[in-house]
Design a protein around this motif. Structure first.
Motif, PDB file in Angstrom:
ATOM      1  N   ILE A  66       0.995  -1.209  -0.073  1.00 25.42           N
ATOM      2  CA  ILE A  66       0.024  -0.026  -0.050  1.00 25.42           C
ATOM      3  C   ILE A  66       0.849   1.211  -0.006  1.00 25.42           C
ATOM      4  CG2 ILE A  66      -1.798   1.214   1.251  1.00 25.42           C
ATOM      5  CD1 ILE A  66      -2.733  -1.355   2.434  1.00 25.42           C
ATOM      6  N   ALA A  67       0.724   2.019  -0.955  1.00 31.19           N
ATOM      7  CA  ALA A  67       1.464   3.227  -1.034  1.00 31.19           C
ATOM      8  C   ALA A  67       0.616   4.544  -0.926  1.00 31.19           C
ATOM      9  CB  ALA A  67       2.070   3.382  -2.568  1.00 31.19           C
ATOM     10  N   VAL A  68       1.175   5.594   0.083  1.00 34.88           N
ATOM     11  CA  VAL A  68       0.560   6.594   0.258  1.00 34.88           C
ATOM     12  C   VAL A  68       1.395   7.805  -0.018  1.00 34.88           C
ATOM     13  CG1 VAL A  68      -0.321   8.027   2.267  1.00 34.88           C
ATOM     14  CG2 VAL A  68      -0.343   5.435   2.346  1.00 34.88           C
ATOM     15  N   ASP A  69       0.594   8.679  -0.439  1.00 36.46           N
ATOM     16  CA  ASP A  69       1.195  10.078  -0.909  1.00 36.46           C
ATOM     17  C   ASP A  69      -0.100  11.210  -0.854  1.00 36.46           C
ATOM     18  OD1 ASP A  69       4.369  10.865  -2.414  1.00 36.46           O
ATOM     19  OD2 ASP A  69       2.839  12.576  -1.777  1.00 36.46           O
ATOM     20  N   MET A  93      -3.368   5.632  -2.090  1.00 30.64           N
ATOM     21  CA  MET A  93      -4.352   6.384  -1.695  1.00 30.64           C
ATOM     22  C   MET A  93      -3.812   7.619  -1.646  1.00 30.64           C
ATOM     23  SD  MET A  93      -4.645   5.390   2.441  1.00 30.64           S
ATOM     24  CE  MET A  93      -4.883   3.629   2.173  1.00 30.64           C
ATOM     25  N   ALA A  94      -4.464   8.798  -1.849  1.00 26.56           N
ATOM     26  CA  ALA A  94      -3.982  10.133  -1.348  1.00 26.56           C
ATOM     27  C   ALA A  94      -4.615  10.445   0.188  1.00 26.56           C
ATOM     28  CB  ALA A  94      -4.851  11.269  -2.293  1.00 26.56           C
ATOM     29  N   LEU A  95      -3.478  10.746   0.911  1.00 29.21           N
ATOM     30  CA  LEU A  95      -3.710  10.811   2.305  1.00 29.21           C
ATOM     31  C   LEU A  95      -2.860  11.818   2.859  1.00 29.21           C
ATOM     32  CD1 LEU A  95      -5.705   9.518   4.657  1.00 29.21           C
ATOM     33  CD2 LEU A  95      -3.256   8.097   5.005  1.00 29.21           C
ATOM     34  N   ASN A  96      -3.263  12.355   3.904  1.00 29.33           N
ATOM     35  CA  ASN A  96      -2.331  13.479   4.794  1.00 29.33           C
ATOM     36  C   ASN A  96      -1.544  12.332   5.859  1.00 29.33           C
ATOM     37  OD1 ASN A  96      -0.966  14.683   6.931  1.00 29.33           O
ATOM     38  ND2 ASN A  96      -2.225  16.431   6.653  1.00 29.33           N
ATOM     39  N   LEU A  99      -2.831  11.097   9.444  1.00 35.66           N
ATOM     40  CA  LEU A  99      -4.011  10.582   9.679  1.00 35.66           C
ATOM     41  C   LEU A  99      -3.947   9.076   9.405  1.00 35.66           C
ATOM     42  CD1 LEU A  99      -6.377  12.746   7.794  1.00 35.66           C
ATOM     43  CD2 LEU A  99      -6.085  12.908  10.217  1.00 35.66           C
ATOM     44  N   ILE A 100      -2.784   8.480   9.113  1.00 38.71           N
ATOM     45  CA  ILE A 100      -2.457   7.268   8.887  1.00 38.71           C
ATOM     46  C   ILE A 100      -2.866   6.135  10.002  1.00 38.71           C
ATOM     47  CG2 ILE A 100      -0.178   6.914  10.060  1.00 38.71           C
ATOM     48  CD1 ILE A 100      -1.282   5.712   6.469  1.00 38.71           C
ATOM     49  N   GLN A 101      -3.154   6.209  11.149  1.00 39.10           N
ATOM     50  CA  GLN A 101      -3.559   5.631  12.216  1.00 39.10           C
ATOM     51  C   GLN A 101      -5.045   5.141  12.095  1.00 39.10           C
ATOM     52  OE1 GLN A 101      -3.157   8.757  12.860  1.00 39.10           O
ATOM     53  NE2 GLN A 101      -4.340   9.391  14.453  1.00 39.10           N
ATOM     54  N   ASN A 102      -5.497   6.101  11.192  1.00 42.42           N
ATOM     55  CA  ASN A 102      -7.085   5.810  11.161  1.00 42.42           C
ATOM     56  C   ASN A 102      -7.438   4.740  10.018  1.00 42.42           C
ATOM     57  OD1 ASN A 102      -7.732   7.729  13.173  1.00 42.42           O
ATOM     58  ND2 ASN A 102      -7.496   9.262  11.807  1.00 42.42           N
ATOM     59  N   VAL A 103      -6.399   4.579   9.336  1.00 43.87           N
ATOM     60  CA  VAL A 103      -6.534   3.703   8.108  1.00 43.87           C
ATOM     61  C   VAL A 103      -6.186   2.050   8.320  1.00 43.87           C
ATOM     62  CG1 VAL A 103      -5.643   2.929   5.899  1.00 43.87           C
ATOM     63  CG2 VAL A 103      -5.641   5.373   6.630  1.00 43.87           C
ATOM     64  N   PHE A 104      -5.391   1.602   9.422  1.00 42.40           N
ATOM     65  CA  PHE A 104      -5.085   0.522   9.751  1.00 42.40           C
ATOM     66  C   PHE A 104      -5.472  -0.009  11.227  1.00 42.40           C
ATOM     67  CE2 PHE A 104      -2.111   1.847   6.606  1.00 42.40           C
ATOM     68  CZ  PHE A 104      -2.510   0.901   5.384  1.00 42.40           C
ATOM     69  N   ASP A 105      -5.859  -1.069  11.230  1.00 39.73           N
ATOM     70  CA  ASP A 105      -6.076  -1.856  12.594  1.00 39.73           C
ATOM     71  C   ASP A 105      -4.753  -2.596  13.127  1.00 39.73           C
ATOM     72  OD1 ASP A 105      -7.724  -2.354  14.727  1.00 39.73           O
ATOM     73  OD2 ASP A 105      -9.092  -3.813  13.742  1.00 39.73           O
TER      74      ASP A 105
END
Length: 213
Positions: A66-69, A93-96, A99-105
């Protein structure tokens, strides 16, 4: 730093790629369902145009990536590459990243890649570094036990500070070098766009692996 020009076609390229995640928070705890397997999930934070993640994914079909920018203007190139290479083990995904802790469990990610993150050299800006203890605390919320964070940088002061951040946050440095391309990991780590550029300029690449205790 050159300003990114608006690409009006970028969002369409992303949404039609088949691997773009539109709702960043809809899959928390269910990412293996997205990929349709139970393979380990590796996460790149700050993926840029995606050379690293697509080539790493192509070499490791038994892992999910999973890649994030943040910017569509760079992610659209990743979308094209995934489509051209027909990669089924990549999502982006496009993400700040704040906020990454809200994406994964809990325990959902096995490895994080931090490749040439912005060094934020001014002391008052250090907390913005993706290796700062503030961020390491966020990552700990979803990293599985004994997970690793792989960090590469051309900026030695940032790199040295990052090594201390990891130690102070309870990580063990299982590997560290100030010259990646003349190390045992020279052929094990896929080069990024920045890495290729900096190496051509004669810069040495710093690299470490930090492991959760």
């Amino acid at each position: 730093m050159a300003r990114l020009r608006k690409k009006w076609w970028a969002r369409d390229a992303m949404e039609t790629s088949g691997v773009f995640i539109e709702d960043n928070y809809a899959h928390k705890g269910k990412w293996n369902e997205v990929f349709g397997n139970d393979n380990d999930i590796y996460l790149e934070l700050g993926c840029g145009r995606g050379d690293f993640v697509v080539n790493t994914a192509a070499q490791n079909p038994d892992k999910n990536f999973i890649a994030v920018d943040l910017k569509d203007e760079v992610l659209c190139y990743l979308a094209r590459k995934c489509k051209e290479m027909n990669l089924n083990n990549v999502r982006f995904m496009a993400l700040n990243i704040m906020l990454i802790q809200n994406v994964f469990d809990k325990d959902e990610v096995k490895r994080i890649y931090l490749n040439f993150s912005t060094p934020w050299p001014k002391t008052k800006h250090n907390k913005r570094r993706l290796s700062h203890p503030k961020f390491l605390e966020l990552y700990a919320e979803f990293l599985a036990p004994k997970s690793e964070i792989w960090l590469k940088s051309d900026d030695k002061p940032f790199f040295v500070d990052s090594a201390y951040y990891f130690k102070d946050s309870g990580y063990k440095l299982s590997y560290l070098t100030y010259d990646l391309h003349n190390s045992i990991y020279a052929d094990k780590s896929v080069r990024t766009e920045y890495e290729t550029k900096f190496s051509a300029m004669g810069k040495k690449i710093n690299f470490l692996i930090a492991k959760m205790k």
